[in-house]
Every structure is written in structure tokens, then in C-alpha cells.
Design a protein around this motif. Structure first.
Motif, PDB file in Angstrom:
ATOM      1  N   ILE A   3       0.845  -1.182   0.000  1.00  0.00           N
ATOM      2  CA  ILE A   3       0.000   0.000   0.000  1.00  0.00           C
ATOM      3  C   ILE A   3       0.888   1.242   0.000  1.00  0.00           C
ATOM      4  O   ILE A   3       1.749   1.396   0.874  1.00  0.00           O
ATOM      5  N   VAL A   4       0.690   2.113  -0.973  1.00  0.00           N
ATOM      6  CA  VAL A   4       1.443   3.362  -1.073  1.00  0.00           C
ATOM      7  C   VAL A   4       0.454   4.508  -0.853  1.00  0.00           C
ATOM      8  O   VAL A   4      -0.475   4.694  -1.641  1.00  0.00           O
ATOM      9  N   LEU A   5       0.640   5.262   0.229  1.00  0.00           N
ATOM     10  CA  LEU A   5      -0.262   6.356   0.577  1.00  0.00           C
ATOM     11  C   LEU A   5       0.310   7.673   0.072  1.00  0.00           C
ATOM     12  O   LEU A   5       1.466   8.014   0.360  1.00  0.00           O
ATOM     13  N   CYS A   6      -0.514   8.415  -0.666  1.00  0.00           N
ATOM     14  CA  CYS A   6      -0.093   9.681  -1.258  1.00  0.00           C
ATOM     15  C   CYS A   6      -0.983  10.811  -0.758  1.00  0.00           C
ATOM     16  O   CYS A   6      -2.098  10.588  -0.277  1.00  0.00           O
ATOM     17  N   LEU A 196      -2.641  -0.966  -8.879  1.00  0.00           N
ATOM     18  CA  LEU A 196      -3.980  -0.397  -8.780  1.00  0.00           C
ATOM     19  C   LEU A 196      -3.897   1.014  -8.231  1.00  0.00           C
ATOM     20  O   LEU A 196      -3.227   1.271  -7.230  1.00  0.00           O
ATOM     21  N   ILE A 197      -4.596   1.926  -8.902  1.00  0.00           N
ATOM     22  CA  ILE A 197      -4.624   3.333  -8.517  1.00  0.00           C
ATOM     23  C   ILE A 197      -6.051   3.694  -8.135  1.00  0.00           C
ATOM     24  O   ILE A 197      -6.994   3.348  -8.853  1.00  0.00           O
ATOM     25  N   ALA A 198      -6.203   4.396  -7.009  1.00  0.00           N
ATOM     26  CA  ALA A 198      -7.537   4.855  -6.604  1.00  0.00           C
ATOM     27  C   ALA A 198      -7.422   6.232  -5.978  1.00  0.00           C
ATOM     28  O   ALA A 198      -6.538   6.484  -5.161  1.00  0.00           O
ATOM     29  N   THR A 199      -8.320   7.112  -6.380  1.00  0.00           N
ATOM     30  CA  THR A 199      -8.342   8.470  -5.846  1.00  0.00           C
ATOM     31  C   THR A 199      -9.788   8.876  -5.560  1.00  0.00           C
ATOM     32  O   THR A 199     -10.716   8.424  -6.236  1.00  0.00           O
ATOM     33  N   GLY A 200      -9.960   9.713  -4.562  1.00  0.00           N
ATOM     34  CA  GLY A 200     -11.267  10.288  -4.290  1.00  0.00           C
ATOM     35  C   GLY A 200     -12.092   9.531  -3.273  1.00  0.00           C
ATOM     36  O   GLY A 200     -11.967   8.310  -3.117  1.00  0.00           O
ATOM     37  N   LEU A 201     -12.971  10.264  -2.577  1.00  0.00           N
ATOM     38  CA  LEU A 201     -13.827   9.671  -1.552  1.00  0.00           C
ATOM     39  C   LEU A 201     -14.784   8.637  -2.126  1.00  0.00           C
ATOM     40  O   LEU A 201     -15.195   7.708  -1.425  1.00  0.00           O
ATOM     41  N   GLY A 202     -15.152   8.796  -3.389  1.00  0.00           N
ATOM     42  CA  GLY A 202     -16.088   7.862  -4.000  1.00  0.00           C
ATOM     43  C   GLY A 202     -15.562   6.445  -4.087  1.00  0.00           C
ATOM     44  O   GLY A 202     -16.344   5.505  -4.259  1.00  0.00           O
ATOM     45  N   LYS A 203     -14.245   6.278  -3.952  1.00  0.00           N
ATOM     46  CA  LYS A 203     -13.646   4.946  -4.006  1.00  0.00           C
ATOM     47  C   LYS A 203     -13.269   4.410  -2.623  1.00  0.00           C
ATOM     48  O   LYS A 203     -12.787   3.281  -2.504  1.00  0.00           O
ATOM     49  N   GLU A 228       0.895 -12.027  -5.422  1.00  0.00           N
ATOM     50  CA  GLU A 228       2.228 -11.937  -4.815  1.00  0.00           C
ATOM     51  C   GLU A 228       2.813 -10.535  -4.920  1.00  0.00           C
ATOM     52  O   GLU A 228       3.556 -10.094  -4.033  1.00  0.00           O
ATOM     53  N   HIS A 229       2.503  -9.837  -6.011  1.00  0.00           N
ATOM     54  CA  HIS A 229       3.084  -8.513  -6.234  1.00  0.00           C
ATOM     55  C   HIS A 229       1.987  -7.524  -6.615  1.00  0.00           C
ATOM     56  O   HIS A 229       1.884  -7.097  -7.773  1.00  0.00           O
ATOM     57  N   ALA A 230       1.169  -7.150  -5.653  1.00  0.00           N
ATOM     58  CA  ALA A 230       0.116  -6.162  -5.871  1.00  0.00           C
ATOM     59  C   ALA A 230       0.522  -4.857  -5.205  1.00  0.00           C
ATOM     60  O   ALA A 230       0.789  -4.818  -4.001  1.00  0.00           O
ATOM     61  N   ILE A 231       0.575  -3.783  -6.006  1.00  0.00           N
ATOM     62  CA  ILE A 231       0.888  -2.457  -5.494  1.00  0.00           C
ATOM     63  C   ILE A 231      -0.373  -1.623  -5.594  1.00  0.00           C
ATOM     64  O   ILE A 231      -0.967  -1.510  -6.671  1.00  0.00           O
ATOM     65  N   VAL A 232      -0.792  -1.034  -4.489  1.00  0.00           N
ATOM     66  CA  VAL A 232      -2.013  -0.226  -4.436  1.00  0.00           C
ATOM     67  C   VAL A 232      -1.618   1.191  -4.057  1.00  0.00           C
ATOM     68  O   VAL A 232      -1.110   1.430  -2.958  1.00  0.00           O
ATOM     69  N   VAL A 233      -1.828   2.127  -4.977  1.00  0.00           N
ATOM     70  CA  VAL A 233      -1.421   3.518  -4.773  1.00  0.00           C
ATOM     71  C   VAL A 233      -2.678   4.352  -4.557  1.00  0.00           C
ATOM     72  O   VAL A 233      -3.555   4.414  -5.420  1.00  0.00           O
ATOM     73  N   LEU A 234      -2.761   5.011  -3.393  1.00  0.00           N
ATOM     74  CA  LEU A 234      -3.985   5.687  -2.972  1.00  0.00           C
ATOM     75  C   LEU A 234      -3.712   7.125  -2.565  1.00  0.00           C
ATOM     76  O   LEU A 234      -2.668   7.424  -1.968  1.00  0.00           O
ATOM     77  N   ASP A 235      -4.663   8.017  -2.856  1.00  0.00           N
ATOM     78  CA  ASP A 235      -4.588   9.342  -2.259  1.00  0.00           C
ATOM     79  C   ASP A 235      -5.284   9.310  -0.897  1.00  0.00           C
ATOM     80  O   ASP A 235      -5.866   8.292  -0.497  1.00  0.00           O
TER      81      ASP A 235
END
Length: 270
Positions: A3-6, A196-203, A228-235
Motif C-alpha cells: 500500500i502506497v499512501l499519497c 492499482l490506482i484509486a483516488t477520491g472519496l467515492g472509491k 504476490e506482487h500487488a501495489i495499491v497507490v492511494l490518495d
């Protein structure tokens, strides 16, 4: 799951672009899985800028898109082929013959089209890095809730939620497609890395279920817990319902330190 928090959507795009850049720079013939929708547009803008700065090239890259509306002409402004041309392909040095979407017209058998798409992916050596968004109902690609976790590329009927979410993209005089060809969940899981990229309150609720909930066909994205290699980048907004964020920040710092020492797996396989 990494999980990568932005802080915001712009930083999210920059962080995601680093992974794509690493693939393009270090892999001789990279195979990249692409997504459409509003979320990846900022990522594609970052990649175009990197290309213009001569930091990356797509000349030897093969791409496979997640999905395409059923029975839509490639030149139609609402087709995902048109989206990719406008948002990315027209601005980089990619060979269009190496760009693939699971297009299927009314006169074709969707089962055969899906099988052929799977064969094309296999012939290319499989997908190195698959870019994903997430629907507000937890879908990835157009794998709607209740989709089989073992599914392959096929025709899917879109849910009322997805139709409503996408309706903003269509003018009142346009017919909105109700079906689409999509990579299956198992196809996505075959990728060596998923981003996987996700942004915004709707997600935010879909992200919470994906990261913290049980693995369930009712939240198709939750299957990424098993990758095994899932990267999730979130605002911040998309991550707002995830607990223990301090731990996630520390874990990401350690992940980056390990990458700096040992590199990425797809780099080692070049």
C-alpha cells in the motif's frame, strides 16, 4: 499487498509512473496492461511527459487493455480504443500494431474473441505489469460483483452502479453500452505485477473492502490480497477508511529500502 499512501491525485500519478518507468527502462520487451476511465489519465500524462523528456520509450512495448465496450466501432469517440489513442498512444512512440484491446462486434462470437485475446497475451509472454482502477462497487476491469475469481476474458453485463458511474461520460443523445468485453479476474491475477490506482472519496469504501475485507466475489478487487506482487497507490481520500495507516507508511518505507537494495522482480527477469 503493498500500500502506497499519497497526499493527492497528482502524487498518486507520479508514484504510479515510477513503476511503469522502471518496467520500460529495464525490460527489453515489456508487456504492459492498460486501463481506461478517469483515474489513469493523470498517470498517462506523467508517462507522456517522461517520454517527451526522453526518459522512457514505448518502441518495444506491447500493450493489452483490460476491456472494451461490446459492439462499438474503434473510431467511435466513446470506444476505449479512441480513449487510448487520445490519452496516450498518439503522444508516444508505440507501434500501434502492438496495442491490443478485446474488441468484439455483434457479428463475432464473444467466447472465441475472449479465447483469442487470452492466446495473444500468452504469445506475448504474459503481462509484466497490469494497471488497474477500481469501481465504486469493487470491480476491476468490468468484472462486476459476483464475477468468478477464476474467470477469463469474456463478455459481461454492466451493473446499474457501473452504468450510473459511467453515465457522466455520455451525452444525453448517446446510447450508453450495457455490455463489455473484459479480461477475467484470473487473467489479471496472471500478471507478474498489478498496479492499482484509486483516488477520491467515492472509491474509499471499495478500497476498504479490497484491502481489509474478506476475499469475495462481491468485491472482485479483494482477490488482489492473494497476488504476490500487488501495489495499491492511494490518495488520502481513497485511503480514508483504512485503519492503521501509520503502520502502512512505515511498511512502505521498508519496502522502498528493499527495492533499492535488491531491485524489482521484473527487472531481475530482463
Amino acid at each position: 499487498m503493498q500500500i502506497v499512501l499519497c497526499d493527492d491525485a497528482e502524487q498518486t500519478a507520479r508514484e504510479a509512473a515510477k513503476w511503469v518507468q522502471a518496467l520500460l527502462v529495464h525490460k527489453t520487451r515489456p508487456v504492459l496492461g492498460l486501463a481506461t476511465g478517469s483515474t489513469p489519465i493523470r498517470l498517462y500524462q506523467e508517462l507522456i511527459q517522461l517520454y517527451q523528456q526522453q526518459k522512457i520509450s514505448f518502441a518495444n512495448c506491447t500493450t493489452f487493455n483490460l476491456d472494451e465496450y461490446f459492439d462499438i466501432a474503434p473510431a467511435h469517440k466513446q470506444s476505449y480504443r479512441s480513449f487510448m489513442q487520445t490519452q496516450l498512444f498518439n503522444h508516444i512512440d508505440i507501434n500501434l500494431q502492438n496495442t491490443h484491446l478485446p474488441a468484439c462486434s455483434q457479428g463475432q462470437n464473444p467466447r472465441l474473441v475472449g479465447l483469442e485475446y487470452e492466446q495473444h497475451i500468452a504469445a506475448a509472454g504474459g503481462i509484466d505489469l497490469q494497471i488497474l482502477g477500481i469501481g465504486s462497487n469493487g470491480h476491476i476491469g468490468f468484472n462486476e460483483p459476483t464475477s468468478s475469481l477464476a474467470s477469463r476474458t469474456r463478455l459481461k453485463t454492466l451493473t446499474a452502479q457501473t452504468m450510473s458511474d459511467n453515465s457522466r461520460l455520455f451525452s444525453p443523445d448517446e446510447v450508453q453500452p450495457t455490455m463489455a468485453m473484459t479480461m477475467g479476474i484470473a487473467t489479471i491475477m496472471d500478471a507478474r505485477y498489478v498496479l492499482l490506482i484509486a483516488t477520491g472519496l467515492g472509491k474509499a469504501e471499495a478500497v476498504r473492502q479490497m484491502v481489509c475485507g474478506p476475499v469475495s466475489a462481491y468485491c472482485p478487487a479483494s482477490v488482489l490480497q492473494m497476488h504476490e506482487h500487488a501495489i495499491v497507490v492511494l490518495d488520502k481520500a481513497a485511503a480514508s477508511l483504512i485503519s492503521d495507516q501509520q503502520y502502512l507508511k512505515v511498511a512502505e518505507q521498508e519496502n522502498q529500502r528493499m527495492i533499492e537494495i535488491y531491485g524489482l522482480q521484473f527487472i531481475a527477469e530482463s
